[in-house]
Write an enzyme that holds these catalytic residues in place. Structure first.
Site, PDB file in Angstrom:
ATOM      1  N   ASN A   1       0.465  -1.468  -0.436  1.00  0.00           N
ATOM      2  CA  ASN A   1       0.029   0.242   0.024  1.00  0.00           C
ATOM      3  C   ASN A   1       0.837   1.134   0.255  1.00  0.00           C
ATOM      4  O   ASN A   1       1.681   1.722   1.114  1.00  0.00           O
ATOM      5  CB  ASN A   1      -1.258   0.118   1.034  1.00  0.00           C
ATOM      6  CG  ASN A   1      -1.568   1.090   1.198  1.00  0.00           C
ATOM      7  OD1 ASN A   1      -1.558   2.219   0.677  1.00  0.00           O
ATOM      8  ND2 ASN A   1      -2.607   1.050   2.547  1.00  0.00           N
TER       9      ASN A   1
ATOM     10  N   LYS B   1       0.579   3.872  -0.339  1.00  0.00           N
ATOM     11  CA  LYS B   1      -0.722   5.338  -0.242  1.00  0.00           C
ATOM     12  C   LYS B   1       0.253   6.667  -0.902  1.00  0.00           C
ATOM     13  O   LYS B   1      -0.494   6.387  -1.884  1.00  0.00           O
ATOM     14  CB  LYS B   1      -0.109   5.460   1.215  1.00  0.00           C
ATOM     15  CG  LYS B   1      -0.459   4.479   2.335  1.00  0.00           C
ATOM     16  CD  LYS B   1       0.472   4.975   3.892  1.00  0.00           C
ATOM     17  CE  LYS B   1       0.007   3.286   4.398  1.00  0.00           C
ATOM     18  NZ  LYS B   1      -0.513   3.195   6.192  1.00  0.00           N
TER      19      LYS B   1
ATOM     20  N   HIS C   1      -9.897   0.873   4.119  1.00  0.00           N
ATOM     21  CA  HIS C   1      -8.409   1.598   4.994  1.00  0.00           C
ATOM     22  C   HIS C   1      -8.637   1.989   6.412  1.00  0.00           C
ATOM     23  O   HIS C   1      -9.626   3.031   5.960  1.00  0.00           O
ATOM     24  CB  HIS C   1      -7.261   1.951   4.159  1.00  0.00           C
ATOM     25  CG  HIS C   1      -5.942   1.908   4.931  1.00  0.00           C
ATOM     26  ND1 HIS C   1      -5.948   2.648   5.893  1.00  0.00           N
ATOM     27  CD2 HIS C   1      -5.117   1.337   5.176  1.00  0.00           C
ATOM     28  CE1 HIS C   1      -4.649   2.958   6.130  1.00  0.00           C
ATOM     29  NE2 HIS C   1      -3.913   1.508   5.458  1.00  0.00           N
TER      30      HIS C   1
ATOM     31  N   GLU D   1      -7.480   4.892   7.404  1.00  0.00           N
ATOM     32  CA  GLU D   1      -6.877   5.938   7.136  1.00  0.00           C
ATOM     33  C   GLU D   1      -8.058   6.717   6.038  1.00  0.00           C
ATOM     34  O   GLU D   1      -8.536   7.715   6.115  1.00  0.00           O
ATOM     35  CB  GLU D   1      -5.459   6.391   6.151  1.00  0.00           C
ATOM     36  CG  GLU D   1      -4.099   6.371   7.011  1.00  0.00           C
ATOM     37  CD  GLU D   1      -3.051   5.686   6.497  1.00  0.00           C
ATOM     38  OE1 GLU D   1      -3.150   5.865   5.505  1.00  0.00           O
ATOM     39  OE2 GLU D   1      -2.386   4.881   7.448  1.00  0.00           O
TER      40      GLU D   1
ATOM     41  N   GLU E   1      -5.983  -4.270   9.889  1.00  0.00           N
ATOM     42  CA  GLU E   1      -4.952  -3.692  10.723  1.00  0.00           C
ATOM     43  C   GLU E   1      -5.274  -2.888  11.724  1.00  0.00           C
ATOM     44  O   GLU E   1      -6.183  -2.029  11.662  1.00  0.00           O
ATOM     45  CB  GLU E   1      -4.631  -2.563   9.354  1.00  0.00           C
ATOM     46  CG  GLU E   1      -4.857  -3.719   8.171  1.00  0.00           C
ATOM     47  CD  GLU E   1      -3.893  -2.601   7.206  1.00  0.00           C
ATOM     48  OE1 GLU E   1      -2.317  -3.158   7.398  1.00  0.00           O
ATOM     49  OE2 GLU E   1      -4.323  -1.899   7.003  1.00  0.00           O
TER      50      GLU E   1
ATOM     51  N   GLY F   1       2.041   3.269  10.831  1.00  0.00           N
ATOM     52  CA  GLY F   1       3.186   3.590  10.053  1.00  0.00           C
ATOM     53  C   GLY F   1       3.044   4.513  11.860  1.00  0.00           C
ATOM     54  O   GLY F   1       3.896   5.508  12.112  1.00  0.00           O
TER      55      GLY F   1
ATOM     56  N   SER G   1       3.005  -2.255  10.583  1.00  0.00           N
ATOM     57  CA  SER G   1       4.978  -1.946  11.144  1.00  0.00           C
ATOM     58  C   SER G   1       4.973  -3.554  10.445  1.00  0.00           C
ATOM     59  O   SER G   1       5.767  -3.392  11.002  1.00  0.00           O
ATOM     60  CB  SER G   1       4.547  -1.293  12.461  1.00  0.00           C
ATOM     61  OG  SER G   1       4.099  -0.368  12.405  1.00  0.00           O
TER      62      SER G   1
END
Ligand code: PGA
Length: 250
Positions: free
Chosen positions: A10, A12, A96, A98, A168, A174, A214
């Site tokens: 991913n 991003k 996701h 985010e 996730e 992150g 991560s």
């Protein structure tokens, strides 16, 4: 068990088309002949066509990080399933964290997107996961259940076999904090049990559940060696060809 693992990058909001092309040119030789896992790259929309073209004929697939649920229409800034397929992409991320956090993507939107992806034969990776305060309050199971119930509403078991779930935990994305293999396995078992309840047990057995948050070259083996973990969704460590290749080839 025939759950072929999927290792997904991913990217991003990183990489121009030229940077994406340079990545693929460096990456393909590093994973040439690798058949144990499926490998997929998720570039930004402006790099998708470049990546599809660059991976053509290789063992690497391409998808988009987000897709709208409508067939077409007045949705400024969005990308439809038909557009995604016309470029030659085969996969999409859905929900996701985010997207949920910054773009108000709700479980009901996730559900609509999932229906659209399945109608179009696009492989959907549906992301679920709890926040730190939810884990600390013992709510991980109920958060995952609510997200799965929302995402899978009115999905027929017969249509569900291509669905991929990515677990996730939001606190691991992150942040450099990774769930231990035990934590990930625990969450994956909850997810699989819920899928058996919501859909049916044969779908639950077949469905691939990825871990994301991560994942790095130095923790990939511990996580991916587990039967319950059927691949990874990798953010930061997927941006460099050698780092992502060493995760793929853990
Ligand atoms: P990360 O991101 O690997 O940088 O934690 C994972 C993701 O957001 O899918």
């Amino acid at each position: 068990m025939s759950r072929k693992p999927l290792i997904a990058a991913n990217w991003k909001m990183y990489k121009t088309p030229a940077e994406a092309k340079a990545f693929v040119d460096a990456f393909l030789p590093l994973v040439a002949g690798h058949t144990r896992d499926e490998i997929a790259l998720f570039p930004s929309v402006t790099s998708l066509a470049t990546v599809v073209e660059a991976v053509a004929g290789s063992n690497v697939l391409a998808g988009l990080q987000n897709m709208h649920y409508a067939e077409e229409g007045a949705y400024t800034g969005e990308t439809s399933a038909t557009m995604l397929k016309a470029v030659g992409a085969t996969h999409t991320l859905i929900g996701h964290s985010e997207r949920r956090q910054y773009f108000n993507e709700t479980d009901s939107i996730v559900n609509k997107k999932l229906h659209t992806a399945l109608i179009h034969g696009i492989v959907p990776i549906v992301c679920v996961g709890e926040h730190l305060h939810e884990r600390e309050a013992g709510l991980t199971g109920s958060v995952l259940l609510a997200q799965l119930k929302g995402a899978l509403a009115d999905i027929k078991p017969a249509d569900a076999s291509s669905i991929v779930i990515a677990y996730e935990p939001v606190w691991a994305i992150g942040t450099g904090k990774t769930a231990t293999p035990e934590m990930a396995i625990g969450a994956h078992m909850i997810i699989r049990a819920e899928i058996a309840n919501i859909l049916d047990s044969s779908v639950a057995r077949a469905i691939r559940i990825l871990y994301g948050g991560s994942v790095k070259p130095d923790n990939a083996t511990d996580l991916l060696d587990q039967d319950e973990i059927n691949g990874a969704l990798v953010g930061g460590a997927s941006l460099k060809p050698d780092s992502f290749a060493s995760i793929v080839k853990y």
